[in-house]
Design an enzyme around this catalytic site. Structure first.
Site, short mmCIF file in Angstrom:
data_model
loop_
_atom_site.label_atom_id
_atom_site.label_comp_id
_atom_site.label_asym_id
_atom_site.label_seq_id
_atom_site.Cartn_x
_atom_site.Cartn_y
_atom_site.Cartn_z
N ARG A 94 29.21 77.98 22.12
CA ARG A 94 29.88 79.20 21.54
C ARG A 94 29.03 79.90 20.63
NH1 ARG A 94 33.30 77.38 24.59
NH2 ARG A 94 35.42 77.35 24.47
N SER A 110 40.87 79.70 21.08
CA SER A 110 40.59 78.73 20.25
C SER A 110 40.18 79.36 18.98
CB SER A 110 39.31 77.72 20.58
OG SER A 110 39.91 77.02 21.86
N GLU A 162 36.16 80.37 15.13
CA GLU A 162 35.45 80.61 16.49
C GLU A 162 35.52 82.18 16.63
OE1 GLU A 162 34.68 80.91 20.50
OE2 GLU A 162 36.72 81.28 19.86
N1 EPU Z 1 44.79 67.80 21.61
C1 EPU Z 1 45.62 67.24 20.64
N2 EPU Z 1 47.03 67.63 20.38
C2 EPU Z 1 47.35 68.68 21.27
C3 EPU Z 1 46.91 69.34 22.21
C4 EPU Z 1 45.39 68.69 22.37
O1 EPU Z 1 45.17 66.64 19.69
O2 EPU Z 1 48.68 68.62 21.03
C5 EPU Z 1 43.54 67.43 21.74
C6 EPU Z 1 43.38 66.33 22.98
O3 EPU Z 1 43.29 65.21 22.41
C7 EPU Z 1 41.87 66.54 23.34
C8 EPU Z 1 41.80 68.03 23.19
O4 EPU Z 1 42.75 68.47 22.40
O5 EPU Z 1 41.09 65.97 22.59
C9 EPU Z 1 41.95 68.91 24.67
O6 EPU Z 1 42.12 69.95 24.70
P1 EPU Z 1 41.47 71.13 25.44
O7 EPU Z 1 41.20 70.58 26.74
O8 EPU Z 1 42.18 72.26 25.50
O9 EPU Z 1 40.14 71.17 24.94
P2 EPU Z 1 39.55 71.69 23.41
O10 EPU Z 1 38.30 71.02 23.09
O11 EPU Z 1 40.62 71.67 22.37
C10 EPU Z 1 38.01 73.58 24.26
C11 EPU Z 1 37.73 74.99 24.21
C12 EPU Z 1 38.64 75.86 24.95
C13 EPU Z 1 38.60 75.35 26.43
C14 EPU Z 1 38.90 73.97 26.73
C15 EPU Z 1 38.65 73.51 28.03
C16 EPU Z 1 36.51 75.19 22.37
C17 EPU Z 1 36.69 75.71 20.70
N3 EPU Z 1 37.71 75.43 22.82
O12 EPU Z 1 39.07 73.46 23.82
O13 EPU Z 1 38.35 77.27 24.85
O14 EPU Z 1 39.43 76.09 27.24
O15 EPU Z 1 37.85 73.20 25.72
O16 EPU Z 1 37.36 73.16 28.18
O17 EPU Z 1 35.41 74.74 22.49
C18 EPU Z 1 38.55 79.27 23.85
O18 EPU Z 1 37.33 79.11 23.29
O19 EPU Z 1 39.18 80.12 23.45
C19 EPU Z 1 39.30 78.27 24.64
C20 EPU Z 1 40.31 78.19 24.86
#
Ligand code: EPU
Length: 342
Positions: free
Chosen positions: A160, A244, A337
């Site tokens: 990022r 995010s 972010e």
């Molecule tokens: N989770 C929770 N509680 C919830 C929902 C999710 O704890 O209610 C946790 C899950 O345990 C898991 C994680 O969230 O660990 C999974 O969520 P996700 O797959 O969305 O991944 P993320 O790490 O939260 C990142 C990016 C997203 C991207 C996804 C998929 C960042 C800051 N965000 O989110 O990017 O779509 O991975 O690769 O790195 C963005 O940058 O705007 C964005 C949406």
């Protein structure tokens, strides 16, 4: 070229006006904009679709919108295709167009809001892929009004982050990003390293090699990513948001047992460990919480939503509360972010 005051569109639906804004439709326009900003002693910065920014009510300086949305084929062989894409092209449109041409690689980055010119700034990433993996160079116009192709290795791409993001934060004028050159695959090479994506295709472990014949096509991967995102992330047209709102923080190995004791599981990332900011925010009790018109999205607490007429200050105050409560409970400082633009 008309320079005038303008309301600035943004996916958080914040009310924001630029003192001076301009559409850049040619190299001559870009030069003129740089000359204007230089002469007036004001900052110049570019905005795309406003999907990763928190705009303050008054945005100073000159705001530029690069309009070029062209896609030019530079070269093609059996393995790779190189394309140059104007900064004004909508990102998801590009992903769809490349797939329909049989040019692969961007499928995991389906449905990310924003423009092509904005993609390298925060090195957009999702579902195991970062755009930097496919960027060959970024064409920019600097203060000297000369166009320069910056090779990817000069762009300091990281999670990022990039040299462009750093420039946005500094007081110096950001270069005008004119186009991005991508090198894409002509043979499918799907990436199912992200556990949730692998699970979608019922692959138990993303790390076990699969026979090629059993792998989904890039189009199927794009459909899967689109479905996962739709289920989890709010549509900005209905629930204004900037994706995010916090980065997933890097932590030291010694902090991991303390987190694991609270069922927060850090994962290996490069030399260190990263932890899911969504999990921290969730554990801190913010999921689905609202203060006035600002709230934490229930399906993905990393996303803050403007439920009505929230201001940038309301949003930033809410974000600060979230940060403080996470810091208090986990001794981890979350970083914003999106870029704050004033
Ligand atoms: N989770 C929770 N509680 C919830 C929902 C999710 O704890 O209610 C946790 C899950 O345990 C898991 C994680 O969230 O660990 C999974 O969520 P996700 O797959 O969305 O991944 P993320 O790490 O939260 C990142 C990016 C997203 C991207 C996804 C998929 C960042 C800051 N965000 O989110 O990017 O779509 O991975 O690769 O790195 C963005 O940058 O705007 C964005 C949406």
């Amino acid at each position: 070229m008309t320079i005038a005051q303008r309301r600035l569109p943004n996916t958080l639906n914040l009310a924001a006006t630029a003192i001076a804004a301009v559409d850049v439709t040619s190299l001559a326009d870009a030069k003129e904009a740089i000359f204007y900003a230089e002469n007036a002693g004001i900052r110049l910065r570019c905005l795309g679709e406003g999907s990763n920014v928190v705009l303050m009510p008054k945005v100073e300086g000159l705001v530029c919108y690069v309009k070029d949305a062209s896609v030019t084929l530079l070269s093609r062989d059996d393995e790779f295709v190189r394309i140059k894409v104007g900064a004004g092209k909508n990102w998801h449109e590009l992903v769809k167009e490349t797939l329909s041409q049989g040019w692969f690689g961007l499928e995991n980055l389906s449905l990310i809001p924003g423009s092509v010119g904005a993609a390298p700034i925060q090195n957009i990433g999702a579902y195991g892929v970062e755009v930097a993996q496919f960027i060959e160079s970024v064409a920019v116009m600097e203060a000297n009004q000369i166009v320069r192709e910056m090779p990817a290795k000069e762009c300091a791409f990281a999670y990022r982050d990039s040299i462009f993001k750093a420039r946005l934060k500094s007081t110096a004028n950001a270069p005008v990003i004119l186009s991005v050159t991508f090198c894409l695959n002509r043979r499918p090479d799907v990436n199912l390293s992200y556990a949730e994506l692998a699970a979608f295709f019922e692959f138990k472990s993303p790390h076990v090699a699969k026979p090629k014949s059993k792998l989904p096509s890039p189009e199927q991967v794009a459909d899967a990513v689109t479905a996962i995102r739709r289920a989890k992330l709010p549509d900005p047209r209905e629930y204004p948001n900037a994706g995010s709102f916090f980065k997933n923080p890097m932590i030291n190995a010694y902090a991991t047992p303390r987190l694991e004791a609270r069922s927060v599981r850090p994962y290996k990332f490069g030399e260190g460990y990263k932890v899911s900011a969504a999990q921290l925010i969730d554990h801190a009790g913010w999921k689905g919480k609202r203060r006035g018109d600002v709230g934490c999205w229930a399906n993905q607490p990393l996303v803050l939503v403007n439920y009505g007429r929230a201001s940038a200050s309301n949003l930033l105050a809410f974000a600060q509360e979230v940060r403080e409560s996470v810091a208090e409970q986990f001794q981890i400082q979350l970083e914003l972010e999106p870029s704050v633009v004033s």
